[in-house]
Design a protein around this motif. Structure first.
Motif, PDB file in Angstrom:
ATOM      1  N   MET A   1      -9.658  65.956  23.165  1.00  0.00           N
ATOM      2  CA  MET A   1      -9.618  67.046  22.575  1.00  0.00           C
ATOM      3  C   MET A   1     -10.168  68.190  23.748  1.00  0.00           C
ATOM      4  N   MET A   2      -9.597  69.152  24.244  1.00  0.00           N
ATOM      5  CA  MET A   2     -10.041  69.864  25.399  1.00  0.00           C
ATOM      6  C   MET A   2     -10.138  71.177  24.565  1.00  0.00           C
ATOM      7  N   MET A   3     -11.516  71.268  24.739  1.00  0.00           N
ATOM      8  CA  MET A   3     -12.101  72.911  24.352  1.00  0.00           C
ATOM      9  C   MET A   3     -12.794  73.447  25.692  1.00  0.00           C
ATOM     10  N   SER A   4     -12.969  74.686  25.154  1.00  0.00           N
ATOM     11  CA  SER A   4     -13.918  75.361  26.522  1.00  0.00           C
ATOM     12  C   SER A   4     -15.454  75.232  26.327  1.00  0.00           C
ATOM     13  N   MET A   5     -16.176  75.493  27.357  1.00  0.00           N
ATOM     14  CA  MET A   5     -17.513  75.458  27.192  1.00  0.00           C
ATOM     15  C   MET A   5     -18.056  76.045  26.004  1.00  0.00           C
ATOM     16  N   TRP A   6     -17.399  77.274  25.784  1.00  0.00           N
ATOM     17  CA  TRP A   6     -17.935  78.157  24.571  1.00  0.00           C
ATOM     18  C   TRP A   6     -17.473  77.760  23.277  1.00  0.00           C
ATOM     19  N   SER A   7     -16.717  76.558  23.052  1.00  0.00           N
ATOM     20  CA  SER A   7     -16.685  76.017  21.808  1.00  0.00           C
ATOM     21  C   SER A   7     -17.800  74.881  21.386  1.00  0.00           C
ATOM     22  N   PHE A   8     -18.152  74.859  20.005  1.00  0.00           N
ATOM     23  CA  PHE A   8     -18.971  74.025  19.189  1.00  0.00           C
ATOM     24  C   PHE A   8     -17.993  72.896  18.844  1.00  0.00           C
ATOM     25  N   VAL A   9     -17.992  71.649  19.243  1.00  0.00           N
ATOM     26  CA  VAL A   9     -17.111  70.774  18.733  1.00  0.00           C
ATOM     27  C   VAL A   9     -17.689  69.433  18.286  1.00  0.00           C
ATOM     28  N   GLU A  10     -17.624  68.991  17.055  1.00  0.00           N
ATOM     29  CA  GLU A  10     -18.376  67.803  16.232  1.00  0.00           C
ATOM     30  C   GLU A  10     -17.110  66.846  15.546  1.00  0.00           C
ATOM     31  N   PRO A  11     -17.196  65.645  15.869  1.00  0.00           N
ATOM     32  CA  PRO A  11     -16.167  65.044  14.953  1.00  0.00           C
ATOM     33  C   PRO A  11     -16.723  64.976  13.591  1.00  0.00           C
ATOM     34  N   LEU A  12     -15.438  64.697  12.464  1.00  0.00           N
ATOM     35  CA  LEU A  12     -15.915  64.984  11.293  1.00  0.00           C
ATOM     36  C   LEU A  12     -15.484  63.494  10.480  1.00  0.00           C
ATOM     37  N   LEU A  13     -14.329  63.139  10.810  1.00  0.00           N
ATOM     38  CA  LEU A  13     -13.752  61.789  10.147  1.00  0.00           C
ATOM     39  C   LEU A  13     -12.667  61.453  11.019  1.00  0.00           C
ATOM     40  N   GLU A  14     -13.017  59.947  11.278  1.00  0.00           N
ATOM     41  CA  GLU A  14     -11.800  58.919  11.972  1.00  0.00           C
ATOM     42  C   GLU A  14     -10.967  58.806  10.998  1.00  0.00           C
ATOM     43  N   GLU A  15      -9.509  58.451  11.479  1.00  0.00           N
ATOM     44  CA  GLU A  15      -8.474  58.165  10.582  1.00  0.00           C
ATOM     45  C   GLU A  15      -8.075  56.564  11.030  1.00  0.00           C
ATOM     46  N   ALA A  16      -7.590  56.214   9.677  1.00  0.00           N
ATOM     47  CA  ALA A  16      -6.981  54.647  10.074  1.00  0.00           C
ATOM     48  C   ALA A  16      -5.925  54.578   9.144  1.00  0.00           C
ATOM     49  N   PHE A  17      -4.965  53.623   9.437  1.00  0.00           N
ATOM     50  CA  PHE A  17      -3.661  53.393   8.870  1.00  0.00           C
ATOM     51  C   PHE A  17      -3.888  51.915   8.051  1.00  0.00           C
ATOM     52  N   TYR A 118     -10.356  64.212  12.713  1.00  0.00           N
ATOM     53  CA  TYR A 118     -10.739  65.428  12.186  1.00  0.00           C
ATOM     54  C   TYR A 118     -12.126  65.710  12.826  1.00  0.00           C
ATOM     55  N   TRP A 119     -11.854  67.226  13.246  1.00  0.00           N
ATOM     56  CA  TRP A 119     -13.034  67.837  14.068  1.00  0.00           C
ATOM     57  C   TRP A 119     -13.412  69.049  13.390  1.00  0.00           C
ATOM     58  N   PHE A 120     -14.705  69.324  13.804  1.00  0.00           N
ATOM     59  CA  PHE A 120     -15.230  70.724  13.130  1.00  0.00           C
ATOM     60  C   PHE A 120     -15.031  71.414  14.691  1.00  0.00           C
ATOM     61  N   VAL A 121     -14.564  72.531  14.717  1.00  0.00           N
ATOM     62  CA  VAL A 121     -14.549  73.188  15.916  1.00  0.00           C
ATOM     63  C   VAL A 121     -14.742  74.979  15.795  1.00  0.00           C
ATOM     64  N   CYS A 122     -15.671  75.520  16.552  1.00  0.00           N
ATOM     65  CA  CYS A 122     -16.035  76.865  16.230  1.00  0.00           C
ATOM     66  C   CYS A 122     -16.370  77.702  17.614  1.00  0.00           C
ATOM     67  N   SER A 129     -24.462  80.695  12.754  1.00  0.00           N
ATOM     68  CA  SER A 129     -24.480  81.694  11.643  1.00  0.00           C
ATOM     69  C   SER A 129     -24.475  80.899  10.137  1.00  0.00           C
ATOM     70  N   TYR A 130     -24.699  82.024   9.491  1.00  0.00           N
ATOM     71  CA  TYR A 130     -25.106  81.506   7.949  1.00  0.00           C
ATOM     72  C   TYR A 130     -23.651  80.932   7.523  1.00  0.00           C
TER      73      TYR A 130
END
Length: 155
Positions: A1-17, A118-122, A129-130
């Motif tokens: 996953m390519m994000m700018s250095m201004w992004s907060f990125v955190e993995p949430l959930l891996e996927e499986a089949f 699944y990722w949390f990105v902001c 922020s609250y």
């Protein structure tokens, strides 16, 4: 996953089949071996992961199914699986509720881990922020609950 250095990125959930079917599929006579599964109606999708699953289950070289409907939407394939049209290689995140409700049965304890996650990105300036903290905490709690459910369901 390519994000700018201004992004907060955190993995949430891996996927499986994993393979699942309706409890009424084939008159309730469900495959009880990987070899029997090769003779069943396998529902196809764009992910083309049956070959990977069979290799993980000890049957390398088993080809992707090439007959029948090719589902391009995982939800449509899941619904076809619930409706008893065949055995689907389902996404854990989508199938869990159907397994918990008894509409689907997981056939084997073999997963194929997917590159889908699944990722949390902001934006970095907002991640403390609250509103974002509350959303992130809620998502993390939902993921914990989901994991707890699939672990207790044996899925």
């Amino acid at each position: 996953m390519m994000m700018s250095m201004w992004s907060f990125v955190e993995p949430l959930l891996e996927e499986a089949f994993f393979p699942a079917c309706a409890p009424t599929y084939n008159g309730g006579r469900l495959p009880n071996s990987v070899e029997q599964l090769t003779q069943a109606t396998l529902l196809r999708n764009d992910y083309s992961m049956w070959n990977d699953w069979f290799a993980q289950a000890g049957l390398p070289g088993q080809p992707e199914p090439c007959r029948g409907v090719l589902y391009q939407d995982a939800s449509q394939q899941l619904q076809a699986t619930v409706d008893g049209q065949g055995i689907g290689l389902v996404r854990r995140s989508l199938a869990m509720q159907e397994i918990l409700s008894g509409n689907l049965v997981r056939l084997f304890e073999v997963d194929v881990v997917s590159s889908l996650q699944y990722w949390f990105v902001c934006p970095e300036p907002l991640h403390n922020s609250y509103r974002v903290r509350v959303l992130r905490q809620w998502l993390q709690e939902e993921v914990r609950l989901f994991r707890s459910n699939f672990e207790s369901a044996g899925a």
